[in-house]
Motif scaffolding. Structure first.
Motif, PDB file in Angstrom:
ATOM      1  N   ARG A  85       0.818  -1.030   0.337  1.00  0.00           N
ATOM      2  CA  ARG A  85       0.272   0.147  -0.159  1.00  0.00           C
ATOM      3  C   ARG A  85       1.023   1.214   0.302  1.00  0.00           C
ATOM      4  NH1 ARG A  85      -4.183  -1.649   4.476  1.00  0.00           N
ATOM      5  NH2 ARG A  85      -5.824  -2.577   2.876  1.00  0.00           N
ATOM      6  N   LYS A  86       1.776   1.206   0.998  1.00  0.00           N
ATOM      7  CA  LYS A  86       2.864   2.767   1.236  1.00  0.00           C
ATOM      8  C   LYS A  86       3.859   2.597  -0.296  1.00  0.00           C
ATOM      9  CE  LYS A  86       2.090   3.217   5.965  1.00  0.00           C
ATOM     10  NZ  LYS A  86       2.616   3.783   6.951  1.00  0.00           N
ATOM     11  N   GLU A  87       4.449   1.343  -0.874  1.00  0.00           N
ATOM     12  CA  GLU A  87       5.545   1.907  -1.397  1.00  0.00           C
ATOM     13  C   GLU A  87       6.158   0.793  -2.586  1.00  0.00           C
ATOM     14  OE1 GLU A  87       8.398   2.705  -0.792  1.00  0.00           O
ATOM     15  OE2 GLU A  87       7.365   3.007   1.812  1.00  0.00           O
ATOM     16  N   GLY A  88       4.543   0.051  -2.515  1.00  0.00           N
ATOM     17  CA  GLY A  88       4.378   0.212  -4.295  1.00  0.00           C
ATOM     18  C   GLY A  88       4.470  -1.706  -4.136  1.00  0.00           C
ATOM     19  N   ARG A  89       4.288  -2.313  -5.341  1.00  0.00           N
ATOM     20  CA  ARG A  89       4.538  -3.811  -5.459  1.00  0.00           C
ATOM     21  C   ARG A  89       6.034  -4.713  -6.866  1.00  0.00           C
ATOM     22  NH1 ARG A  89      -2.047  -5.075  -8.091  1.00  0.00           N
ATOM     23  NH2 ARG A  89      -2.649  -4.162  -6.602  1.00  0.00           N
ATOM     24  N   SER A  90       6.854  -3.954  -5.497  1.00  0.00           N
ATOM     25  CA  SER A  90       7.664  -4.284  -6.143  1.00  0.00           C
ATOM     26  C   SER A  90       8.718  -5.631  -5.532  1.00  0.00           C
ATOM     27  CB  SER A  90       9.307  -3.236  -6.646  1.00  0.00           C
ATOM     28  OG  SER A  90       9.559  -2.682  -5.165  1.00  0.00           O
ATOM     29  N   PRO A  91       9.228  -5.886  -6.140  1.00  0.00           N
ATOM     30  CA  PRO A  91       9.716  -7.099  -5.614  1.00  0.00           C
ATOM     31  C   PRO A  91      10.511  -7.939  -4.389  1.00  0.00           C
ATOM     32  CG  PRO A  91      10.729  -7.614  -7.826  1.00  0.00           C
ATOM     33  CD  PRO A  91       9.899  -6.105  -8.017  1.00  0.00           C
ATOM     34  N   ALA A  92      11.479  -6.083  -4.422  1.00  0.00           N
ATOM     35  CA  ALA A  92      11.750  -6.344  -2.896  1.00  0.00           C
ATOM     36  C   ALA A  92      10.709  -5.342  -1.946  1.00  0.00           C
ATOM     37  CB  ALA A  92      12.168  -4.831  -3.116  1.00  0.00           C
ATOM     38  N   ASN A  93       9.556  -5.233  -1.988  1.00  0.00           N
ATOM     39  CA  ASN A  93       8.417  -5.281  -0.691  1.00  0.00           C
ATOM     40  C   ASN A  93       7.407  -5.893  -1.147  1.00  0.00           C
ATOM     41  OD1 ASN A  93       9.355  -2.127  -1.386  1.00  0.00           O
ATOM     42  ND2 ASN A  93       7.465  -0.995  -2.865  1.00  0.00           N
ATOM     43  N   LEU A  94       7.852  -6.653  -1.967  1.00  0.00           N
ATOM     44  CA  LEU A  94       6.674  -8.097  -1.353  1.00  0.00           C
ATOM     45  C   LEU A  94       7.332  -9.183  -0.838  1.00  0.00           C
ATOM     46  CD1 LEU A  94       5.519  -8.343  -5.177  1.00  0.00           C
ATOM     47  CD2 LEU A  94       4.128  -7.928  -3.294  1.00  0.00           C
ATOM     48  N   LEU A  95       9.127  -9.045  -0.110  1.00  0.00           N
ATOM     49  CA  LEU A  95       9.236  -9.728   0.441  1.00  0.00           C
ATOM     50  C   LEU A  95       8.948 -10.103   1.638  1.00  0.00           C
ATOM     51  CD1 LEU A  95      13.142  -9.177   0.232  1.00  0.00           C
ATOM     52  CD2 LEU A  95      11.623 -10.898  -0.815  1.00  0.00           C
ATOM     53  N   SER A  96       8.591  -9.116   2.484  1.00  0.00           N
ATOM     54  CA  SER A  96       7.528  -9.887   4.113  1.00  0.00           C
ATOM     55  C   SER A  96       6.671 -10.954   3.364  1.00  0.00           C
ATOM     56  CB  SER A  96       7.660  -8.573   4.887  1.00  0.00           C
ATOM     57  OG  SER A  96       6.544  -7.820   4.179  1.00  0.00           O
ATOM     58  N   LEU A  97       5.805 -10.200   2.440  1.00  0.00           N
ATOM     59  CA  LEU A  97       4.124 -10.747   2.115  1.00  0.00           C
ATOM     60  C   LEU A  97       4.850 -12.433   1.697  1.00  0.00           C
ATOM     61  CD1 LEU A  97       1.217 -11.026   1.330  1.00  0.00           C
ATOM     62  CD2 LEU A  97       1.487 -10.289  -0.460  1.00  0.00           C
ATOM     63  N   GLY A  98       5.896 -12.721   1.109  1.00  0.00           N
ATOM     64  CA  GLY A  98       6.582 -13.976   0.548  1.00  0.00           C
ATOM     65  C   GLY A  98       6.613 -15.021   1.382  1.00  0.00           C
ATOM     66  N   ALA A  99       7.765 -14.298   2.649  1.00  0.00           N
ATOM     67  CA  ALA A  99       7.870 -15.137   3.873  1.00  0.00           C
ATOM     68  C   ALA A  99       6.731 -15.474   4.514  1.00  0.00           C
ATOM     69  CB  ALA A  99       8.566 -13.883   4.390  1.00  0.00           C
ATOM     70  N   GLY A 100       5.693 -14.233   5.192  1.00  0.00           N
ATOM     71  CA  GLY A 100       4.431 -15.255   5.571  1.00  0.00           C
ATOM     72  C   GLY A 100       3.454 -16.103   4.870  1.00  0.00           C
ATOM     73  N   VAL A 101       3.199 -16.211   3.652  1.00  0.00           N
ATOM     74  CA  VAL A 101       2.675 -16.969   2.763  1.00  0.00           C
ATOM     75  C   VAL A 101       3.888 -18.411   2.919  1.00  0.00           C
ATOM     76  CG1 VAL A 101       2.378 -17.559   0.773  1.00  0.00           C
ATOM     77  CG2 VAL A 101       1.743 -15.173   1.459  1.00  0.00           C
ATOM     78  N   ALA A 102       4.897 -17.863   2.721  1.00  0.00           N
ATOM     79  CA  ALA A 102       5.528 -19.418   2.965  1.00  0.00           C
ATOM     80  C   ALA A 102       5.769 -20.377   4.182  1.00  0.00           C
ATOM     81  CB  ALA A 102       6.902 -19.105   2.760  1.00  0.00           C
ATOM     82  N   LEU A 103       5.835 -19.351   4.730  1.00  0.00           N
ATOM     83  CA  LEU A 103       5.534 -19.788   6.537  1.00  0.00           C
ATOM     84  C   LEU A 103       4.018 -20.789   6.372  1.00  0.00           C
ATOM     85  CD1 LEU A 103       6.729 -17.315   9.158  1.00  0.00           C
ATOM     86  CD2 LEU A 103       7.401 -19.775   8.900  1.00  0.00           C
ATOM     87  N   VAL A 104       3.094 -20.050   6.351  1.00  0.00           N
ATOM     88  CA  VAL A 104       1.408 -20.671   6.324  1.00  0.00           C
ATOM     89  C   VAL A 104       1.836 -22.039   5.464  1.00  0.00           C
ATOM     90  CG1 VAL A 104      -0.692 -20.573   5.736  1.00  0.00           C
ATOM     91  CG2 VAL A 104       0.041 -18.314   6.597  1.00  0.00           C
ATOM     92  N   ALA A 105       2.312 -21.382   4.368  1.00  0.00           N
ATOM     93  CA  ALA A 105       2.475 -23.315   3.213  1.00  0.00           C
ATOM     94  C   ALA A 105       3.103 -24.464   3.886  1.00  0.00           C
ATOM     95  CB  ALA A 105       3.279 -22.986   1.546  1.00  0.00           C
ATOM     96  N   LEU A 106       4.211 -23.499   4.170  1.00  0.00           N
ATOM     97  CA  LEU A 106       4.759 -24.880   5.266  1.00  0.00           C
ATOM     98  C   LEU A 106       4.296 -25.536   6.663  1.00  0.00           C
ATOM     99  CD1 LEU A 106       7.494 -26.202   6.305  1.00  0.00           C
ATOM    100  CD2 LEU A 106       8.530 -24.719   7.349  1.00  0.00           C
ATOM    101  N   LEU A 107       3.549 -24.960   7.319  1.00  0.00           N
ATOM    102  CA  LEU A 107       2.349 -24.653   7.913  1.00  0.00           C
ATOM    103  C   LEU A 107       1.436 -26.337   7.954  1.00  0.00           C
ATOM    104  CD1 LEU A 107       1.603 -22.024  10.607  1.00  0.00           C
ATOM    105  CD2 LEU A 107       3.063 -24.192  11.696  1.00  0.00           C
TER     106      LEU A 107
END
Length: 346
Positions: A85-107
């Motif tokens: 929302r604040k910085e845009g959808r660049s790959p670098a800005n999606l890292l925390s979202l991707g890490a959270g989704v990866a943890l959900v997938a692992l669980l």
């Protein structure tokens, strides 16, 4: 006490490493190992004294770990949405979202494996947990030692204060992130000046494809508007990466003073990787950090961690391959018996 020996050895080696050069990645790993070995030794000691206490403690730790992973996944996903929302959808800005989704997938994978209880799925889940555990251990080492490094005092003289550049707004304007670095550099320069020296403030940053002037020039202009003496500013205007920032700045400093010492200024999330890069490029100086907006920090730290993993890609790739081959071997050992049971209808 014998169980604590590995922890003591790792901590001793950590102390030696810090004294020799505090900018080493090995220091972070040794500190992490000393903490892990100490925790294991303490758990084994408690379990040997009181078996029930050890069992209860183990259950409590597993429960806390599960809750911690769920909480962390929720936090990372929420932070990722804020970043978009604040910085845009660049790959670098999606890292925390991707890490959270990866943890959900692992669980989800782990729960599915435990429910279905098939050999292949259990091995896949165990391998994924092992790989995730390795990455999590390194990340915690990075966080712990990075925080410690940022608080270590710099007592040596400095002939230069080097400010690492970042992008410009609209191709000409210093953004708040970079302004924070420059303000931190001015304070450090004032501190050094009170000790009787007048170091040169070196702004480092070239011109990007979407910028109308080199970052170092915009940085220098910002400093002058803040009242900093123009005659104490030097510009390095060719670099486009952190490696080039430090390599090209090193050349300028060595040319003017072969015996130079410097202080490097960046943002707090970037401090440890910049210090590692300074060591690898042979720059004689340590790194200090400027504050960063709290919402920006998680993605930025993950990005820095990934960059360090890539910098040591051979070692990490070898360990990843070893874990994968181990999982494949365990699957192969268990496959014949599983297949026999299936064929016999049991």
């Amino acid at each position: 006490m014998v169980a604590f020996v590995p922890s003591f050895v790792c901590f001793f080696l950590f102390c030696v490493g810090v004294v020799r050069d505090r900018r080493r990645v090995g220091n972070a790993v040794l500190l992490g190992l000393s903490v892990v070995f100490a925790a294991i030794a303490l758990f084994l000691h408690l379990a040997s004294e009181k078996a029930q206490l050890g069992h209860d403690l183990g259950v409590a730790l597993l429960t806390l770990a599960a809750l911690g992973v769920v909480t962390l996944a929720w936090f990372l996903i929420a932070n990722g949405i804020t970043m978009v929302r604040k910085e845009g959808r660049s790959p670098a800005n999606l890292l925390s979202l991707g890490a959270g989704v990866a943890l959900v997938a692992l669980l989800a994978l782990l729960v599915t494996a435990l429910v279905l209880h098939t050999h292949t799925l259990l091995v896949v889940a165990a391998t994924a947990v092992a790989l995730s555990g390795y990455v999590a251990f390194l990340f915690l080492c990075f966080l712990l030692y990075g925080a410690l490094y940022g608080r270590l005092r710099i007592r040596r003289r400095a002939d230069y204060v080097v400010v690492l550049g970042s992008g410009l707004i609209g191709g000409t304007t210093v953004p708040p992130l970079l302004a924070g670095r420059l303000d931190r550099a001015r304070k450090e320069h004032a501190r050094l000046s009170r000790k009787g020296r007048r170091p040169v403030l070196l702004t480092s940053g070239g011109q990007g494809p979407d910028e109308k002037l080199p970052e170092s020039h915009a940085m220098a202009d910002y400093l002058v508007t803040q009242g900093f003496p123009a005659d104490l500013i030097e510009r390095e205007d060719r670099s486009t990466t952190t490696d080039e920032n430090l390599t090209f700045s090193k050349a300028l400093m060595e040319k003017a003073n072969p015996d130079y010492r410097c202080v490097i200024v960046t943002n707090n999330y970037h401090v440890f990787r910049a210090a590692v890069t300074a060591r690898r490029t042979g720059v004689r100086g340590h790194v200090i950090g400027a504050p960063t907006a709290s919402y920006f920090w998680p993605s930025a730290m993950i990005r820095e961690f990934v960059a360090l993993l890539v910098a040591y890609r051979r070692t990490n790739a070898a360990i990843f391959l070893l874990v994968l081959l181990s999982g494949l071997f365990i699957w192969w050992l268990g496959w014949p018996s599983t297949g026999a049971l299936a064929l016999s209808g049991q």
